[in-house]
Design an enzyme around this catalytic site. Sequence first.
Site, mmCIF file in Angstrom:
data_model
loop_
_atom_site.group_PDB
_atom_site.id
_atom_site.type_symbol
_atom_site.label_atom_id
_atom_site.label_comp_id
_atom_site.label_asym_id
_atom_site.label_seq_id
_atom_site.Cartn_x
_atom_site.Cartn_y
_atom_site.Cartn_z
ATOM 1 N N ARG A 104 -10.206 2.771 52.176
ATOM 2 C CA ARG A 104 -11.134 2.595 51.046
ATOM 3 C C ARG A 104 -11.997 1.361 51.254
ATOM 4 O O ARG A 104 -12.469 0.764 50.303
ATOM 5 C CB ARG A 104 -10.374 2.484 49.745
ATOM 6 C CG ARG A 104 -9.331 1.387 49.777
ATOM 7 C CD ARG A 104 -8.950 1.058 48.420
ATOM 8 N NE ARG A 104 -7.722 0.285 48.447
ATOM 9 C CZ ARG A 104 -7.152 -0.153 47.374
ATOM 10 N NH1 ARG A 104 -7.672 0.112 46.216
ATOM 11 N NH2 ARG A 104 -6.043 -0.841 47.455
ATOM 12 N N ASP A 136 -7.821 8.399 47.366
ATOM 13 C CA ASP A 136 -9.189 8.682 46.915
ATOM 14 C C ASP A 136 -10.242 7.695 47.404
ATOM 15 O O ASP A 136 -11.428 7.866 47.114
ATOM 16 C CB ASP A 136 -9.207 8.733 45.376
ATOM 17 C CG ASP A 136 -8.646 7.457 44.751
ATOM 18 O OD1 ASP A 136 -8.457 6.460 45.476
ATOM 19 O OD2 ASP A 136 -8.382 7.466 43.527
ATOM 20 N N ASP A 275 -1.036 -4.314 59.602
ATOM 21 C CA ASP A 275 -2.413 -3.918 59.314
ATOM 22 C C ASP A 275 -3.051 -4.858 58.292
ATOM 23 O O ASP A 275 -4.260 -4.778 58.045
ATOM 24 C CB ASP A 275 -2.480 -2.466 58.808
ATOM 25 C CG ASP A 275 -1.543 -2.217 57.641
ATOM 26 O OD1 ASP A 275 -0.328 -2.465 57.803
ATOM 27 O OD2 ASP A 275 -1.997 -1.800 56.573
ATOM 28 N N ASP A 285 -6.551 -8.700 52.415
ATOM 29 C CA ASP A 285 -5.961 -7.620 51.616
ATOM 30 C C ASP A 285 -5.089 -8.147 50.481
ATOM 31 O O ASP A 285 -3.867 -8.175 50.558
ATOM 32 C CB ASP A 285 -5.176 -6.636 52.497
ATOM 33 C CG ASP A 285 -6.103 -5.617 53.133
ATOM 34 O OD1 ASP A 285 -7.334 -5.810 53.058
ATOM 35 O OD2 ASP A 285 -5.604 -4.640 53.710
HETATM 36 P P1 AMP Z 1 -2.642 -1.568 51.809
HETATM 37 O O1 AMP Z 1 -1.165 -1.543 51.615
HETATM 38 O O2 AMP Z 1 -3.430 -1.706 50.547
HETATM 39 O O3 AMP Z 1 -3.052 -2.581 52.839
HETATM 40 O O4 AMP Z 1 -3.063 -0.130 52.375
HETATM 41 C C1 AMP Z 1 -2.441 0.516 53.435
HETATM 42 C C2 AMP Z 1 -3.303 1.651 53.894
HETATM 43 O O5 AMP Z 1 -3.563 2.552 52.821
HETATM 44 C C3 AMP Z 1 -4.665 1.237 54.440
HETATM 45 O O6 AMP Z 1 -4.999 2.108 55.474
HETATM 46 C C4 AMP Z 1 -5.550 1.438 53.230
HETATM 47 O O7 AMP Z 1 -6.901 1.616 53.593
HETATM 48 C C5 AMP Z 1 -4.965 2.690 52.607
HETATM 49 N N1 AMP Z 1 -5.240 2.791 51.167
HETATM 50 C C6 AMP Z 1 -4.740 2.022 50.165
HETATM 51 N N2 AMP Z 1 -5.224 2.426 48.976
HETATM 52 C C7 AMP Z 1 -6.060 3.454 49.212
HETATM 53 C C8 AMP Z 1 -6.878 4.292 48.391
HETATM 54 N N3 AMP Z 1 -6.929 4.161 47.069
HETATM 55 N N4 AMP Z 1 -7.596 5.255 49.007
HETATM 56 C C9 AMP Z 1 -7.568 5.409 50.334
HETATM 57 N N5 AMP Z 1 -6.819 4.671 51.152
HETATM 58 C C10 AMP Z 1 -6.069 3.700 50.614
HETATM 59 MG MG MG Z 2 -4.340 -3.170 53.931
#
Ligand code: AMP
Ligand code: MG
Length: 521
Positions: A104, A136, A275, A285
């Site tokens: 996103r 989404d 990541d 993040d």
């Molecule tokens: P995060 O834990 O927020 O760093 O996210 C882990 C993974 O999930 C990353 O690849 C993000 O881009 C993806 N991600 C988190 N929230 C969303 C969202 N609402 N829509 C699409 N991808 C998401």
């Molecule tokens: Mg992330």
Amino acid sequence: MHLPEFDNRFTRELPGDPVTGTQRRQVHNACYSLVDPSKVSAPSLISYSSEVADLFDWQDSDCESQKFLNAMSGNELLEGMQSYSMCYGGHQFGNWAGQLGDGRAINLGEALNSKGEHWVLQLKGAGETPYSRTADGLAVLRSSVREYLCSEAMYHLGVPTTRALSLVTTGEQVMRDMLYDGRPEYEPGAIVCRVAPSFIRFGNFQIFASRKEYAELKQLTDFTIRHHFPELNDEHTPASKSSYSAFFQRVCELTATMIVDWMRVGFVHGVMNTDNMSILGLTIDYGPYGWLDNYDPEWTPNTTDAGQKRYRYSQQPNIALWNLYQLANALYPLIEDAKPLEEALAHFQSQYQQQSQAMMAAKLGLSKFQDSDQTLFSDLESVLTAVETDMTIFYRALASEQLSYESLKSAWYEPESHNDEFKQSVKVWLERYSKRLEQEPRPAAERCNAMNLVNPKYIFRNYLAQQAIDKATAGDHSMINELLELYRRPYEEQAEFGHYAEKRPDWAKSKVGCSMLSCSS
Ligand code: AMP
Ligand code: MG
């Protein structure tokens, strides 16, 4: 509106995905996929950071223009922008998760400012990408307020971080199950425009290594060194094994510095997956992060991690090391020798220890760390954990020429519960500390001033974030802008904002958003 020059090195110099569109897919042999932000129905600007705008030579009139709103909501690309999402993988909670990528986040390109600096603009929450998996691609106001304000607060606290330029609401409603408890609700959609020299993560290297795409791994590494660590190419032959080892060592150093700063201000990231680790050692993040109110090394704000507490405050240095091991594994194919990588990891540990000791010494106003200070630190930790003690208020109260149990009272949550044994332990520690201070060459007033430059008066307390969010959800954005202003000078007294320095109120102790957060954002 002033239009900066765009010099999109990442997309120009690195291999891209030949496929376009948001169709979910595994993307091989590519660093990114071109993708456009989704259009939104009723964008509205809530806030912008004038210091970040300044990086693009934008004045207030630029930020208040319709064109700015169009760009920051994803409705229009400015001339020269090229939008794309990055491909990366990662270890999540200790397990290899394969391809993740910008699910996103949509990068808008690299602006070249009048100082000759490149700054990447990135929209978070601008819609689906090939990496959105089952989600989404959107973000909600709650998490966007948290990312926006925390990025800027961290910057002014002197912690390496990505920045935040703007916060807009989109006019869309976004469904979220905030606590993953089967009670989803609609929340206002929002987009933060993040800014950094680069958003490359450990996971960008890992994805190539995991797929044995070594040519792309080399291209990405050479690119990163060329543009973000050019000094290494002066000292080493470009694209040599020694330049890759030196690069890894620099990442270790930058990561150590970042973690020391987190520990200094009481920041808990909450999701230190590989990541979410920036190759530039920036905090990146902002999800279910939190700030220590009462000093509790075992605390994590992330309810998704409540069982294992893998990412609790005290574990952050160890997890950083674990993550660096994974990066070392990813870079190994370029170096084919474990020794320099192992040396760099050992270097991380010694660097961390040294910097952490210097940081603790500075928090206590000691101009230089001595070996004997180690027990002073560990005994202080016992005092801080024996009863509920507000970390931030405690260190500010310590910057005083007259120290006593009474002088620290404002830092304690339930002073009425303290027994004589505890009071005695405080007294004993303060006596030792005072003795140690006698060896200080600096006058007391000077020492206290120095302490107040490393021990913040204002941190982005979890309950303050929630109050700002509750007000914003009700349509009142004033607290967001007030906090943005407050955090510009977090080490200064700012008497008019004194109420923002208070310890966590009782109502916030177990409230969702204040002490409990999840990855659902
Ligand atoms: P995060 O834990 O927020 O760093 O996210 C882990 C993974 O999930 C990353 O690849 C993000 O881009 C993806 N991600 C988190 N929230 C969303 C969202 N609402 N829509 C699409 N991808 C998401
Ligand atoms: Mg992330």
